[in-house]
Scaffold this active site. Structure first.
Site, PDB file in Angstrom:
ATOM      1  CB  CYS A  69      -0.957  -0.015   1.188  1.00  0.00           C
ATOM      2  SG  CYS A  69      -0.133   0.135   2.794  1.00  0.00           S
ATOM      3  CE1 TYR A  70      -1.099   6.042  -2.495  1.00  0.00           C
ATOM      4  CE2 TYR A  70      -2.823   4.924  -1.259  1.00  0.00           C
ATOM      5  CZ  TYR A  70      -2.407   5.611  -2.380  1.00  0.00           C
ATOM      6  OH  TYR A  70      -3.292   5.858  -3.394  1.00  0.00           O
TER       7      TYR A  70
END
Length: 110
Positions: A69-70
């Site tokens: 993810c981020y």
């Protein structure tokens, strides 16, 4: 009482070694489509609600699966969910793509 399936934290250095050694794995990126298109780890697949059914058909349950993810937060929830769906070896990439891109800029493709 059954042991709840969960995920393992994965250090970026370990993932880099796996990619270098062509370690068999399924790499999924749960960021938004625009972010994914602007840059992602080579070999990763964009995963969202629309593509999850295809992932279930395509990805062997026993093959290690790494969720990106981020920043390494939402991937933990996704990894927990994927483990509950029967994937036996699920990892959440610590630091997420943001950290990966800083550490391994040569391992980013768009």
């Amino acid at each position: 009482m059954s042991h709840e399936k969960s995920f393992t934290h994965l250090a970026p250095t370990t993932l880099a070694q796996w990619l270098e050694s062509a370690h068999e794995l399924t790499l999924v990126d749960i960021r938004d489509p625009l972010s994914y298109s602007q840059g992602h780890i080579p070999g990763s697949h964009h995963l969202d609600n629309a593509s999850v059914a295809e992932l279930f058909e395509r990805a062997p349950r026993e093959r290690p699966m790494v969720v990106v993810c981020y920043h390494g937060h939402s991937s933990q929830q996704a990894a927990t969910w994927l483990a509950a769906q029967g994937f036996s070896d699920v990892y959440s990439l610590d630091g997420g793509f943001t950290d990966w891109a800083v550490r391994h800029p040569e391992q980013v493709e768009s």
